[in-house]
Design an enzyme around this catalytic site. Structure first.
Site, mmCIF file in Angstrom:
data_model
loop_
_atom_site.group_PDB
_atom_site.id
_atom_site.type_symbol
_atom_site.label_atom_id
_atom_site.label_comp_id
_atom_site.label_asym_id
_atom_site.label_seq_id
_atom_site.Cartn_x
_atom_site.Cartn_y
_atom_site.Cartn_z
ATOM 1 C CD1 TRP A 102 35.003 40.535 45.774
ATOM 2 C CD2 TRP A 102 35.350 38.744 44.461
ATOM 3 N NE1 TRP A 102 35.657 40.947 44.644
ATOM 4 C CE2 TRP A 102 35.886 39.883 43.824
ATOM 5 C CE3 TRP A 102 35.446 37.519 43.816
ATOM 6 C CZ2 TRP A 102 36.511 39.830 42.569
ATOM 7 C CZ3 TRP A 102 36.063 37.456 42.571
ATOM 8 C CH2 TRP A 102 36.590 38.602 41.968
ATOM 9 C CG ASP A 171 38.004 36.083 49.682
ATOM 10 O OD1 ASP A 171 39.176 36.520 49.734
ATOM 11 O OD2 ASP A 171 37.278 36.193 48.671
ATOM 12 C CE LYS A 195 41.699 42.275 44.629
ATOM 13 N NZ LYS A 195 40.855 41.099 44.503
#
Ligand SMILES: *Cc1c(COP(=O)(O)O)cnc(C)c1O
Length: 358
Positions: A102, A171, A195
């Site tokens: 990511w 993030d 999530k």
């Protein structure tokens, strides 16, 4: 009702209480004569939900007036682009930490927009990890420093956050609201909801108000933080039902008590890592000091066994244990809403599977 233990990395398990509340209110919301799915985003029913979701986030993150809470669309992936579009102004450099899949994606998008310095790169290391603060090669006067608080695929997590002169951007898609931290110290935080916060379709953005003013005038309004800030995230039609679910999930967190939730998250992860470490069969893939409390990644002695493990677990009602398609192995995602009983069920399945396959 037979709900499986859902170890999926995202979209992921939601609190049953929140799902049941949504079910009760689905066809007619309060006394409005219609579903919230059918209601105007400018009407009083939705307005109350929208403001409750933001207020709950504010309270749970302990935010002060200098930060704004936004609900946007396009997932964390849109934020990979939007953060540099707004903050990486001409003539400046942004520092990016590449800690895995990511972090690498965020970095790649920023490179399309402006000048980027890779402050540290441990993205290819196995066991996986995040860098230490001392390793970071930061640019004096950088526009911002970008990190990924929890690498969902590699299973590595920052345990304490670096102190930086430049605004810290994170993030936090896969660990937002899973543990206490000083959110006020961040310039920008973003997280896809699917999530820890709710369903897919809404992205939480927390931004320091002064940073929202930085975007060049050439950035289209829909991609400008300040356009959304000025309209309380109603610049255009928001993903109303997703925001409603975020309101229900954050209500659930408040009711459970964030301290209880954090303790429960730590206990779930500690139990699972202890089971892995206590066996000569399973092997954790992240360095112990930065193992994620949200995504527990591990390997078995062979890919054939990993394949069988995931398939047999699925049959036993333990779903979504496959590692990300890019890395293989096994991964148990145990976000906020994931129950302790599910972790216990996995541990006993793991013991049994090991006995049958050593
Ligand atoms: C899931 C995830 C993403 C991608 O989110 P989308 O909502 O699919 O864009 C980005 N970063 C992290 C850390 C993630 O876990």
């Amino acid at each position: 009702m037979a709900r499986a233990h859902n170890f999926s990395a995202g979209p992921a398990a939601l609190p049953v209480e929140a799902l049941e509340q949504a079910q009760r209110e689905l066809v007619e919301y309060k006394d409005s004569g219609m579903s919230l799915l059918e209601s105007s985003h400018r009407g009083k029913d939705y307005e109350a939900v929208h403001n409750e979701a933001a207020a709950n986030i504010r309270e749970l993150l302990g935010l002060g007036d200098e930060h704004a809470v936004l609900f946007l669309q396009g997932g964390a992936s849109a934020q990979f682009a939007m953060a540099p579009m707004n903050l990486l102004t001409p003539g400046t450099t942004a520092d990016y930490v590449n800690s895995g899949a990511w972090g690498a994606k965020a970095l790649k998008e920023a490179q399309l927009i402006g000048k980027v310095n890779v402050a540290a790169d441990c993205s290819k290391e196995i066991p996986t990890r995040v860098p230490t603060e001392r390793e970071l090669k930061l640019t004096p006067g950088a526009a911002y420093v970008h990190i990924t608080s929890n690498e969902t695929i590699g299973g590595a997590q920052w345990k304490t956050f670096p102190k930086t002169d430049a605004p810290l951007v994170a993030d936090m898609s896969s660990d937002i609201l899973s543990r206490p931290f000083d959110a006020g110290a961040f310039g920008l935080i973003y997280a896809g909801a699917q999530k820890n916060l709710g369903p897919a379709g809404v992205t939480l953005v927390v931004i320091r108000r002064d940073l929202a003013e930085r975007a060049p005038a050439t950035v289209p309004a829909i991609f400008r933080y300040r356009a959304h800030l000025a309209e309380n995230s109603l610049y255009n039609t928001p993903p109303c039902f997703c925001v409603y679910m975020v309101a229900l999930v954050t209500r659930w967190i408040k009711k459970m008590g964030p301290a209880n939730l954090y303790r429960r998250n730590r206990e779930k992860a500690a139990k699972l890592y202890a089971a892995i470490d206590g066996s000569g069969f399973y092997r954790g893939t992240a360095r112990p000091e930065c193992r994620s409390d949200m995504n527990v990644t591990f390997r078995l002695p062979s890919e054939a066994l990993e394949d069988r493990f995931v398939k047999e677990a699925e049959k036993a009602g333990l779903k979504g244990l496959n590692g990300h398609r890019s890395v293989g192995g096994a991964r148990a995602s145990i976000y906020n809403a994931f129950p302790v009983e599910g972790v216990d069920a996995l541990i006993s399945f793991m013991r049994d599977f090991e006995k049958r396959n050593v």
